[in-house]
Enzyme design. Sequence first.
Site, PDB file in Angstrom:
ATOM      1  N   ARG A 116       0.836  -1.210   0.000  1.00  8.22           N
ATOM      2  CA  ARG A 116       0.000   0.000   0.000  1.00  8.22           C
ATOM      3  C   ARG A 116       0.869   1.257   0.000  1.00  8.22           C
ATOM      4  NH1 ARG A 116      -5.084  -1.742   3.721  1.00  8.22           N
ATOM      5  NH2 ARG A 116      -6.242  -2.633   1.991  1.00  8.22           N
ATOM      6  N   LYS A 160     -20.115 -15.063   0.121  1.00  5.15           N
ATOM      7  CA  LYS A 160     -21.566 -14.841   0.059  1.00  5.15           C
ATOM      8  C   LYS A 160     -22.057 -14.185  -1.220  1.00  5.15           C
ATOM      9  CE  LYS A 160     -22.377 -14.703   4.941  1.00  5.15           C
ATOM     10  NZ  LYS A 160     -22.593 -13.878   6.105  1.00  5.15           N
ATOM     11  N   GLY A 169      -8.964  -8.162  -1.314  1.00  5.30           N
ATOM     12  CA  GLY A 169      -7.782  -8.599  -0.582  1.00  5.30           C
ATOM     13  C   GLY A 169      -7.478 -10.082  -0.730  1.00  5.30           C
ATOM     14  N   GLY A 176     -13.354  -3.001  -0.635  1.00  5.05           N
ATOM     15  CA  GLY A 176     -14.692  -2.405  -0.635  1.00  5.05           C
ATOM     16  C   GLY A 176     -14.865  -1.390  -1.746  1.00  5.05           C
TER      17      GLY A 176
HETATM   18  P1  AMP Z   1     -15.405 -12.651   0.428  1.00  6.97           P
HETATM   19  O1  AMP Z   1     -14.859 -11.762   1.499  1.00  6.97           O
HETATM   20  O2  AMP Z   1     -16.890 -12.630   0.309  1.00  6.97           O
HETATM   21  O3  AMP Z   1     -14.692 -12.480  -0.901  1.00  6.97           O
HETATM   22  O4  AMP Z   1     -15.109 -14.145   0.921  1.00  6.97           O
HETATM   23  C1  AMP Z   1     -13.824 -14.657   1.082  1.00  6.97           C
HETATM   24  C2  AMP Z   1     -13.950 -15.867   1.942  1.00  6.97           C
HETATM   25  O5  AMP Z   1     -14.794 -16.802   1.312  1.00  6.97           O
HETATM   26  C3  AMP Z   1     -12.640 -16.586   2.164  1.00  6.97           C
HETATM   27  O6  AMP Z   1     -12.249 -16.398   3.487  1.00  6.97           O
HETATM   28  C4  AMP Z   1     -12.973 -18.046   1.881  1.00  6.97           C
HETATM   29  O7  AMP Z   1     -12.512 -18.927   2.875  1.00  6.97           O
HETATM   30  C5  AMP Z   1     -14.486 -18.063   1.845  1.00  6.97           C
HETATM   31  N1  AMP Z   1     -15.003 -19.141   1.007  1.00  6.97           N
HETATM   32  C6  AMP Z   1     -14.677 -19.402  -0.264  1.00  6.97           C
HETATM   33  N2  AMP Z   1     -15.291 -20.525  -0.693  1.00  6.97           N
HETATM   34  C7  AMP Z   1     -16.017 -20.998   0.333  1.00  6.97           C
HETATM   35  C8  AMP Z   1     -16.853 -22.149   0.512  1.00  6.97           C
HETATM   36  N3  AMP Z   1     -17.059 -23.015  -0.472  1.00  6.97           N
HETATM   37  N4  AMP Z   1     -17.437 -22.321   1.719  1.00  6.97           N
HETATM   38  C9  AMP Z   1     -17.220 -21.448   2.702  1.00  6.97           C
HETATM   39  N5  AMP Z   1     -16.439 -20.338   2.598  1.00  6.97           N
HETATM   40  C10 AMP Z   1     -15.840 -20.123   1.424  1.00  6.97           C
END
Ligand code: AMP
Length: 409
Positions: free
Chosen positions: A51, A212, A365, A388
């Site tokens: 950064r 999610k 990230g 974000g």
């Molecule tokens: P995000 O911040 O929404 O981009 O989510 C990132 C997180 O999603 C990471 O910490 C991953 O461990 C989690 N993740 C990715 N695939 C899965 C999965 N199949 N089940 C549960 N968590 C997941």
Amino acid sequence: MARKNGVDLDIKGVLTKLTIEDLPIKGKKVFIRTDFNVPLDDNLKITDDRRIRSSLPTINYAIDEGAKVILASHLGRPKGKVDPRFSMAPVVKRLQRLLNKEVLFAPDCIGSQVENLVSRMKDGDVLLLENLRFHAEEEKNDEAFSKALSKLADYYINDAFGAAHRAHSSIVGITKFLPSAAGFLLKKEIEYLKGVVENPIRPLVAILGGAKVSGKIGVLENLANKVDKVIVGGGMAYTFLKAMGYEIGDSMVETDMLDMAGNIIDSLKKNNVKFYLPVDCVIAQSIEPGAETKIVTSQEIPKGWRGLDIGPASVKLFSEALQNAKSIIWNGPMGVFEVDAFSRGTLAIAHSVADAFALTIVGGGDTDYAIHRAGVSDAITFISTGGGASLQLLEGKDLPGISALSDKK
Ligand code: AMP
């Protein structure tokens, strides 16, 4: 113009705001808001200084132009109180090394003592202010605090892309009092993240992953009529699979997003966007390292098991879908890549993205970390410094920190 694999990939800049080059900063005091929110270990040592490095072009430009360079940033979450664990002191040291010159350090970011320090600065001097978030007013976009910050300088430059989605004093409030322009990092982020969606070199493929659907729904909605293909992996894929009537065992699912997922699928279909979901998964009964894993088709996830990574057939399918891409945007891992057993899908896709004969843009990230772990960061056209903020841009929304800057005449 970006170059990748020997070809020029022209993307059109879309920034309608002043940039640092538009301002006569020679001999003037310039307040540069940077994102020096770097990770520190228990001994307060910086573990990753990307950064800081990202803002060096702007800082060096201001030094070379003979400005008095005042740098400000937040670091961590000190919650509006002075807390030595979040002091900018480690950043001063690293900056000195990177700039190869002395960096003055102010004990605060506003007030008469800081103003005195500034008044003694010579052209080309650099001063770093103490953590902006030692004052609760910063995050409240407090007018008096914004004014106090503005008193230090003649011009304001925002180079803190990672914080540009926050309406804080040093991002928005201060622009009311000073002519305000974008730094080179901010400009580059906008050019890539907006340029690739608004003036895409087609086919444009979006790869979305992460935990999610709810976190990425805005991006999916915005991109539905702009991209040629959407690839979905990670935890969010299971909500889509379930919406399509699959049994997904104990995989992550957002029940309240099932209808929304169905609508997205319909809308992608209507817009003739090709949509790819995992055809196989790495499953386990628990996330613990060492837990038994199996590879099954997405139709055959048993009860008690959950999908934690995309399987090898999905890697092949997704990689083939990337073959003819000319632009790729990737945000979010394909599985729980923090655990070795579930990291293969994400690392394989990192390689496929890096190998693609395309303009490649990576945001968030986790995805950035995966790209580094795969050792392919040099082969990516642009890695965004903002999680974000980059999502908000991909959602087609304006960022408060950019809207607040002075318009180009
Ligand atoms: P995000 O911040 O929404 O981009 O989510 C990132 C997180 O999603 C990471 O910490 C991953 O461990 C989690 N993740 C990715 N695939 C899965 C999965 N199949 N089940 C549960 N968590 C997941």
